[in-house]
Design an enzyme around this catalytic site. Structure first.
Site, PDB file in Angstrom:
ATOM      1  N   ASP A 274       9.205  19.306  13.910  1.00 25.24           N
ATOM      2  CA  ASP A 274       8.849  20.639  13.403  1.00 25.24           C
ATOM      3  C   ASP A 274       9.905  21.577  13.961  1.00 25.24           C
ATOM      4  O   ASP A 274      10.786  21.138  14.702  1.00 25.24           O
ATOM      5  CB  ASP A 274       7.434  21.038  13.887  1.00 25.24           C
ATOM      6  CG  ASP A 274       6.746  21.961  12.881  1.00 25.24           C
ATOM      7  OD1 ASP A 274       7.377  22.963  12.488  1.00 25.24           O
ATOM      8  OD2 ASP A 274       5.605  21.689  12.483  1.00 25.24           O
TER       9      ASP A 274
ATOM     10  N   LEU B 159       5.136  16.583   5.847  1.00 26.15           N
ATOM     11  CA  LEU B 159       4.176  17.678   5.715  1.00 26.15           C
ATOM     12  C   LEU B 159       4.834  19.022   6.015  1.00 26.15           C
ATOM     13  O   LEU B 159       4.183  20.059   5.952  1.00 26.15           O
ATOM     14  CB  LEU B 159       2.996  17.464   6.688  1.00 26.15           C
ATOM     15  CG  LEU B 159       1.773  16.705   6.158  1.00 26.15           C
ATOM     16  CD1 LEU B 159       2.118  15.330   5.665  1.00 26.15           C
ATOM     17  CD2 LEU B 159       0.695  16.614   7.223  1.00 26.15           C
TER      18      LEU B 159
ATOM     19  N   GLY C 112       7.101  22.446   5.914  1.00 24.05           N
ATOM     20  CA  GLY C 112       7.370  23.446   4.879  1.00 24.05           C
ATOM     21  C   GLY C 112       6.386  24.583   4.957  1.00 24.05           C
ATOM     22  O   GLY C 112       5.611  24.704   5.899  1.00 24.05           O
TER      23      GLY C 112
ATOM     24  N   HIS D 166      -2.324  23.019  -5.688  1.00 26.31           N
ATOM     25  CA  HIS D 166      -1.802  24.207  -6.360  1.00 26.31           C
ATOM     26  C   HIS D 166      -0.678  23.889  -7.354  1.00 26.31           C
ATOM     27  O   HIS D 166      -0.270  24.775  -8.105  1.00 26.31           O
ATOM     28  CB  HIS D 166      -1.407  25.257  -5.320  1.00 26.31           C
ATOM     29  CG  HIS D 166      -2.613  25.720  -4.554  1.00 26.31           C
ATOM     30  ND1 HIS D 166      -3.597  26.477  -5.135  1.00 26.31           N
ATOM     31  CD2 HIS D 166      -3.038  25.433  -3.294  1.00 26.31           C
ATOM     32  CE1 HIS D 166      -4.568  26.683  -4.255  1.00 26.31           C
ATOM     33  NE2 HIS D 166      -4.261  26.061  -3.134  1.00 26.31           N
TER      34      HIS D 166
ATOM     35  N   TYR E  88       4.354  28.792  -4.563  1.00 26.80           N
ATOM     36  CA  TYR E  88       4.060  27.647  -3.696  1.00 26.80           C
ATOM     37  C   TYR E  88       3.725  26.402  -4.527  1.00 26.80           C
ATOM     38  O   TYR E  88       4.257  25.305  -4.273  1.00 26.80           O
ATOM     39  CB  TYR E  88       2.898  28.037  -2.779  1.00 26.80           C
ATOM     40  CG  TYR E  88       2.254  26.903  -2.033  1.00 26.80           C
ATOM     41  CD1 TYR E  88       2.926  26.251  -1.012  1.00 26.80           C
ATOM     42  CD2 TYR E  88       0.951  26.494  -2.346  1.00 26.80           C
ATOM     43  CE1 TYR E  88       2.314  25.219  -0.319  1.00 26.80           C
ATOM     44  CE2 TYR E  88       0.335  25.476  -1.659  1.00 26.80           C
ATOM     45  CZ  TYR E  88       1.028  24.826  -0.645  1.00 26.80           C
ATOM     46  OH  TYR E  88       0.429  23.800   0.045  1.00 26.80           O
TER      47      TYR E  88
ATOM     48  N   LYS F 182       5.634  22.683  -4.912  1.00 25.31           N
ATOM     49  CA  LYS F 182       5.010  21.367  -4.717  1.00 25.31           C
ATOM     50  C   LYS F 182       5.273  20.466  -5.936  1.00 25.31           C
ATOM     51  O   LYS F 182       5.493  19.260  -5.789  1.00 25.31           O
ATOM     52  CB  LYS F 182       3.517  21.516  -4.444  1.00 25.31           C
ATOM     53  CG  LYS F 182       3.231  22.158  -3.089  1.00 25.31           C
ATOM     54  CD  LYS F 182       3.802  21.312  -1.967  1.00 25.31           C
ATOM     55  CE  LYS F 182       3.561  21.865  -0.587  1.00 25.31           C
ATOM     56  NZ  LYS F 182       4.105  21.015   0.490  1.00 25.31           N
TER      57      LYS F 182
ATOM     58  N   ARG G 127     -15.661  26.447  -3.555  1.00 27.98           N
ATOM     59  CA  ARG G 127     -14.491  25.797  -4.183  1.00 27.98           C
ATOM     60  C   ARG G 127     -14.090  24.553  -3.404  1.00 27.98           C
ATOM     61  O   ARG G 127     -13.792  23.507  -3.982  1.00 27.98           O
ATOM     62  CB  ARG G 127     -13.325  26.794  -4.238  1.00 27.98           C
ATOM     63  CG  ARG G 127     -12.029  26.183  -4.726  1.00 27.98           C
ATOM     64  CD  ARG G 127     -10.925  27.223  -4.921  1.00 27.98           C
ATOM     65  NE  ARG G 127      -9.661  26.534  -5.027  1.00 27.98           N
ATOM     66  CZ  ARG G 127      -8.872  26.242  -3.991  1.00 27.98           C
ATOM     67  NH1 ARG G 127      -9.178  26.658  -2.764  1.00 27.98           N
ATOM     68  NH2 ARG G 127      -7.765  25.581  -4.179  1.00 27.98           N
TER      69      ARG G 127
HETATM   70  C1  15L Z   1      -3.099  24.375   0.116  1.00 30.47           C
HETATM   71  O1  15L Z   1      -2.227  23.763  -0.466  1.00 30.47           O
HETATM   72  C2  15L Z   1      -2.820  25.091   1.375  1.00 30.47           C
HETATM   73  O2  15L Z   1      -1.846  24.442   2.158  1.00 30.47           O
HETATM   74  C3  15L Z   1      -4.060  25.343   2.201  1.00 30.47           C
HETATM   75  O3  15L Z   1      -3.745  26.324   3.139  1.00 30.47           O
HETATM   76  C4  15L Z   1      -5.242  25.783   1.339  1.00 30.47           C
HETATM   77  O4  15L Z   1      -4.986  27.033   0.794  1.00 30.47           O
HETATM   78  C5  15L Z   1      -5.477  24.750   0.254  1.00 30.47           C
HETATM   79  O5  15L Z   1      -4.311  24.527  -0.478  1.00 30.47           O
HETATM   80  C6  15L Z   1      -6.622  25.119  -0.701  1.00 30.47           C
HETATM   81  O6  15L Z   1      -6.411  25.091  -1.908  1.00 30.47           O
HETATM   82  O7  15L Z   1      -7.716  25.382  -0.226  1.00 30.47           O
END
Ligand code: 15L
Length: 277
Positions: free
Chosen positions: A39, A76, A78, A118, A141, A145, A179
């Protein structure tokens, strides 16, 4: 799956000081004694036997130094939430490219890449999705990904690297809200998926969902099950907690329609009827 307690097998774990890294380090350490944590900043309280090598993903020479001699990488590292374009570009686009390219040059055989829900956050909640469909990112973001998944496919097809992308929901001891009842994954279950990525003999390139055994899931994770994934976490066991937390948050006219939640409603300027597939 057999434990591979081979200390000579150098496995590099980027993002080891982050939220997920901190949760899973104690579970990975006994399985992989050759694990090298990496890291920008050293994690607090290194466990006995843990090794740390600092590397900034935006610096190709530092990434090359950490992956030198590695057999596999758990990537992991980033930026882990939505952010300004330059932050996402540096950490998740340039950083991810630096990681895959350094891994190729070092002869790394396997990469497990932390993708995210996401990448497909604009799919509606009423639709169950697999992984063989067009990405619908809900944020810069999420786009980064999807880029990482595409890079993984390229390095697998062109260079024979064994790449497993985990489209992670939300890792934690329990689901944080309603959610997350659909997308939650326990630390134990994500370690199970990482082990599949590091060890399964039949993988070339895979995308699987990083989710526990959630009754309210929006995802068809049958490929993960074919690869031997047997999640033990069940979000429904925590429903009362999740609903109580949700009551404090309230509703989100856009986010509540889509899988990505608040990532979809942030900066949203569209007509909601025109968003998502
Ligand atoms: C993610 O990808 C994030 O890294 C995490 O912090 C959350 O926001 C998660 O998604 C989520 O969708 O709950």
């Amino acid at each position: 799956m057999a434990d591979i307690k081979d200390a000579s097998r150098r496995i590099v774990f980027t993002g080891a000081s982050g939220g997920i890294g901190t949760m899973i380090r104690p579970l990975l350490a006994p399985l992989y004694p050759g694990l090298v944590l990496s890291d920008r900043v050293e994690p607090k309280n290194l466990l006995p036997g843990e090794t740390f090598v600092a590397a900034d993903l935006t610096k190709p020479d530092e990434v090359a130094a950490v992956v030198k001699g590695a057999d596999s990488v758990i990537h992991l590292g980033g930026y882990s939430v939505e952010g300004p374009w330059d932050a996402i570009l540096q950490a998740n686009v340039i950083g991810c490219y630096n990681l895959f390219e350094a891994a190729r040059q070092a002869g790394v055989k396997r990469v497990v890449f932390a993708s995210s829900n996401h990448a497909v956050g604009f799919y509606p909640r009423r639709r169950k999705i697999g992984t063989d469909l067009t990405v619908r990112p809900d944020s810069r973001y999420g786009v980064s990904k999807a880029f990482g998944e595409a890079l993984g496919a390229l390095y697998s097809d062109k260079h024979g690297m064994v790449v497993t992308c985990l489209r992670i929901g939300n890792v934690g001891p329990r689901p944080l809200d309603v959610r997350r009842l659909s997308i939650w994954i326990s630390p134990q279950d994500i370690v199970q998926l990482i082990r599949i990525g590091l060890e399964h003999p039949d993988i070339r390139f895979e995308i699987v969902y990083g989710a526990s055994d959630n009754a309210a899931s929006w995802w068809d994770n049958s490929r993960a099950r074919q690869l031997g994934y047997r999640p033990t976490g069940k979000a429904e066991d925590h429903r009362a907690h999740a609903e109580a937390e949700q009551a404090k948050i309230g509703s989100d006219a856009v986010g509540d329609l889509f899988q990505g939640g608040a990532f979809c409603s942030a900066e949203f300027t569209n007509d909601v009827k025109r968003a998502g597939p």
